[in-house]
Design a protein around this motif. Sequence first.
Motif, PDB file in Angstrom:
ATOM      1  N   GLN A  56     -50.764 -16.879 -99.634  1.00 13.03           N
ATOM      2  CA  GLN A  56     -49.296 -16.883 -99.644  1.00 13.03           C
ATOM      3  C   GLN A  56     -48.741 -15.562-100.154  1.00 13.03           C
ATOM      4  N   LYS A  57     -49.357 -15.062-101.231  1.00 12.43           N
ATOM      5  CA  LYS A  57     -48.918 -13.786-101.797  1.00 12.43           C
ATOM      6  C   LYS A  57     -49.053 -12.653-100.797  1.00 12.43           C
ATOM      7  N   LEU A  58     -50.088 -12.759 -99.956  1.00 14.27           N
ATOM      8  CA  LEU A  58     -50.332 -11.722 -98.945  1.00 14.27           C
ATOM      9  C   LEU A  58     -49.456 -11.914 -97.709  1.00 14.27           C
ATOM     10  N   GLY A  59     -48.637 -12.971 -97.718  1.00 12.94           N
ATOM     11  CA  GLY A  59     -47.714 -13.189 -96.606  1.00 12.94           C
ATOM     12  C   GLY A  59     -48.370 -13.760 -95.369  1.00 12.94           C
ATOM     13  N   ALA A  60     -49.482 -14.473 -95.560  1.00 13.07           N
ATOM     14  CA  ALA A  60     -50.218 -15.004 -94.407  1.00 13.07           C
ATOM     15  C   ALA A  60     -49.414 -16.066 -93.679  1.00 13.07           C
ATOM     16  N   ARG A  61     -49.614 -16.139 -92.380  1.00 11.77           N
ATOM     17  CA  ARG A  61     -49.105 -17.254 -91.588  1.00 11.77           C
ATOM     18  C   ARG A  61     -50.148 -18.359 -91.661  1.00 11.77           C
ATOM     19  N   MET A  62     -49.753 -19.529 -92.205  1.00 16.11           N
ATOM     20  CA  MET A  62     -50.710 -20.605 -92.406  1.00 16.11           C
ATOM     21  C   MET A  62     -50.633 -21.615 -91.260  1.00 16.11           C
ATOM     22  N   ILE A  63     -51.784 -22.122 -90.866  1.00 20.19           N
ATOM     23  CA  ILE A  63     -51.826 -23.161 -89.820  1.00 20.19           C
ATOM     24  C   ILE A  63     -52.784 -24.275 -90.252  1.00 20.19           C
ATOM     25  N   PRO A  64     -52.618 -25.456 -89.682  1.00 21.79           N
ATOM     26  CA  PRO A  64     -53.611 -26.506 -89.942  1.00 21.79           C
ATOM     27  C   PRO A  64     -54.881 -26.239 -89.155  1.00 21.79           C
ATOM     28  N   PHE A  65     -56.032 -26.381 -89.787  1.00 14.71           N
ATOM     29  CA  PHE A  65     -57.308 -26.161 -89.101  1.00 14.71           C
ATOM     30  C   PHE A  65     -58.353 -27.088 -89.724  1.00 14.71           C
ATOM     31  N   GLY A  66     -58.822 -28.028 -88.951  1.00 19.26           N
ATOM     32  CA  GLY A  66     -59.873 -28.942 -89.420  1.00 19.26           C
ATOM     33  C   GLY A  66     -59.491 -29.680 -90.694  1.00 19.26           C
ATOM     34  N   GLY A  67     -58.192 -29.994 -90.829  1.00 16.92           N
ATOM     35  CA  GLY A  67     -57.732 -30.723 -92.014  1.00 16.92           C
ATOM     36  C   GLY A  67     -57.351 -29.810 -93.173  1.00 16.92           C
ATOM     37  N   TRP A  68     -57.430 -28.490 -92.957  1.00 18.05           N
ATOM     38  CA  TRP A  68     -57.114 -27.517 -93.999  1.00 18.05           C
ATOM     39  C   TRP A  68     -55.905 -26.680 -93.602  1.00 18.05           C
ATOM     40  N   GLU A  69     -55.226 -26.193 -94.625  1.00 16.61           N
ATOM     41  CA  GLU A  69     -54.131 -25.264 -94.398  1.00 16.61           C
ATOM     42  C   GLU A  69     -54.705 -23.857 -94.589  1.00 16.61           C
ATOM     43  N   MET A  70     -54.884 -23.143 -93.474  1.00  9.12           N
ATOM     44  CA  MET A  70     -55.627 -21.882 -93.515  1.00  9.12           C
ATOM     45  C   MET A  70     -54.806 -20.726 -92.943  1.00  9.12           C
ATOM     46  N   PRO A  71     -55.113 -19.485 -93.394  1.00  6.82           N
ATOM     47  CA  PRO A  71     -54.400 -18.322 -92.837  1.00  6.82           C
ATOM     48  C   PRO A  71     -54.876 -18.017 -91.410  1.00  6.82           C
ATOM     49  N   VAL A  72     -53.960 -17.908 -90.467  1.00 12.80           N
ATOM     50  CA  VAL A  72     -54.351 -17.534 -89.105  1.00 12.80           C
ATOM     51  C   VAL A  72     -54.245 -16.015 -88.933  1.00 12.80           C
ATOM     52  N   TRP A  73     -53.266 -15.411 -89.594  1.00 13.62           N
ATOM     53  CA  TRP A  73     -53.225 -13.960 -89.706  1.00 13.62           C
ATOM     54  C   TRP A  73     -52.389 -13.550 -90.910  1.00 13.62           C
ATOM     55  N   TYR A  74     -52.604 -12.318 -91.364  1.00 17.22           N
ATOM     56  CA  TYR A  74     -51.815 -11.744 -92.456  1.00 17.22           C
ATOM     57  C   TYR A  74     -50.812 -10.745 -91.886  1.00 17.22           C
ATOM     58  N   THR A  75     -51.303  -9.867 -90.991  1.00 13.99           N
ATOM     59  CA  THR A  75     -50.392  -8.902 -90.357  1.00 13.99           C
ATOM     60  C   THR A  75     -50.374  -9.119 -88.847  1.00 13.99           C
ATOM     61  N   SER A  76     -51.541  -9.214 -88.239  1.00 11.38           N
ATOM     62  CA  SER A  76     -51.643  -9.452 -86.803  1.00 11.38           C
ATOM     63  C   SER A  76     -53.106  -9.668 -86.448  1.00 11.38           C
ATOM     64  N   ILE A  77     -53.352 -10.582 -85.525  1.00  2.00           N
ATOM     65  CA  ILE A  77     -54.732 -10.876 -85.113  1.00  2.00           C
ATOM     66  C   ILE A  77     -55.406  -9.604 -84.601  1.00  2.00           C
ATOM     67  N   VAL A  78     -54.671  -8.853 -83.770  1.00  2.00           N
ATOM     68  CA  VAL A  78     -55.254  -7.653 -83.161  1.00  2.00           C
ATOM     69  C   VAL A  78     -55.607  -6.609 -84.220  1.00  2.00           C
ATOM     70  N   ASP A  79     -54.679  -6.353 -85.151  1.00  2.00           N
ATOM     71  CA  ASP A  79     -54.937  -5.361 -86.200  1.00  2.00           C
ATOM     72  C   ASP A  79     -56.136  -5.763 -87.060  1.00  2.00           C
ATOM     73  N   GLU A  80     -56.180  -7.042 -87.407  1.00  4.76           N
ATOM     74  CA  GLU A  80     -57.277  -7.509 -88.261  1.00  4.76           C
ATOM     75  C   GLU A  80     -58.608  -7.456 -87.513  1.00  4.76           C
TER      76      GLU A  80
END
Lengths: 129, 368
Positions: free
Chosen positions: B11-35
């Motif tokens: 959250q502090k890193l500004g991640a976009r969170m999504i549900p994944f396998g029952g977990w709330e997980m970061p899908v990206w922080y800045t951009s999928i492509v950049d990462e």
Amino acid sequence: MDLPKDLKYAKTHEWVRINGKTATLGITAFAVEQLRDLVYLDLPKIGATVKQGEPFGEIESVKAVSDLVAPMSGIVTKVNAELADHLDHLNSDPYGNGWMLEVALGDPQEAVGLLDAAAYEKHAAAEHH
Amino acid sequence: MKRTPLFEEHQKLGARMIPFGGWEMPVWYTSIVDEHVSVRNQAGLFDLSHMGRLRVTGPRTLDFLQYLVTSDLVELPVGGCKYGLFCAEDGGILDDVLIYKGFDYGFVVVNAANLEGDLAWMRRWAGRFDVTIEDQSPTLAMIAAQGPNALGVVQALASKMDLLSMKYYTFVEGEIDKVKAIVSRTGYTGEDGFELYVDASKARKLWNTLLLTGRSKGMVPAGLGARDTLRLEAAMALYGHEITRATNPLEAGLAWAVSFDKGDFLGREALARAKEEGISRRLVGLEVEKRVPRQGYAVSKEAKTVGEVTSGTQSPLTKKNIAMAYVAAGQEAIGNALAVQVRTETVGAVVVKLPFYKRAREKTKRIS
């Protein structure tokens, strides 16, 4: 959010600039921000009919495909044909160079159901939670 | 929804969170492509604490694991890691797992969404081998440092260990930043890198120390979005996509992870029969024109459906539209021209060699 005050907004994150019986439309900076990593855009051709609340095209990010939903009904009179090859315009200038269509409006009264900048800002913020 | 010990850091890193396998997980922080590009060229740091981690103990641990996984663990030395599959008696895949062979224990890393099912499956057979299974998922955090600069970053925090001399798919128990850790030279990105297991209470400090240490080496936090595009370029199977309860390892191109020579194991009979009868479909790589292929899109040959896409994306590296797909046996030849149904549009596709990306060997040796 830096939202132009002269535009109307749909809850599905499209903007529309109404000029009498024609309107220009595109998607908001918020939508672009949420989609990220744009890879593909499909827009209708000139002469196509678009209907308020219904898909008029597709936009795709690395992660997913999303429908573009028409904020108002009408007939497409101009298409930003360059945009598909310059998706970065959506990032740099979503309300200018990032325009998508110009439409001859079927019913300018449809604008009544759209949001102004302040209401859209609240809506987008709530969705972002 | 469950949260990992690193949730607040995301959250502090500004991640976009999504549900994944029952977990709330970061899908990206800045951009999928950049990462993605950062992991290929420098390094990325992933929170994988949602993965299931199980410790198996008892004198017959090896026999038990030999019976449950498709791969052969006998020749694997202590300190080695090996990929394998849990198959049901009918040969269908229950999960793909990574086995760590400890001196007196086995450590099994499983997919988050399959953890409950895997646990039940393992416990069903545990009695026969008198082993104990401990679910360490809640008490251990899992962090992956991946990319050519990962070695340098992790080594800087592990003065007592010689990570450079560690072979790929081995692990050691040691200290990272003075915290007790299991360190394995493993990953799911197609790059060199390490997966670290530490006590959950130490995870936040280690995560932040790694990011701080890695900053000068271009290390960025990376989310599940980049993890998915990285593993797809590297043509690694993902449960729920290339492998499911309805697929077997042979058609999934995972015959290398099935040992018919090692004696009995769950699914052996069915898989031996499938091998003998020949397999009706094959997992292949596709390059697709114009549109991005996605899971579930039909693959056709001369207007006849011959398969289905299991995963697809636009390669962040090459910008080509790539997919893995099942196609009917006979359609798998490299260069075979096929078509993919992308929503309302039919676009051309061609079978290409997997993986889409393979790292250059000298890339792994970069330490500073």
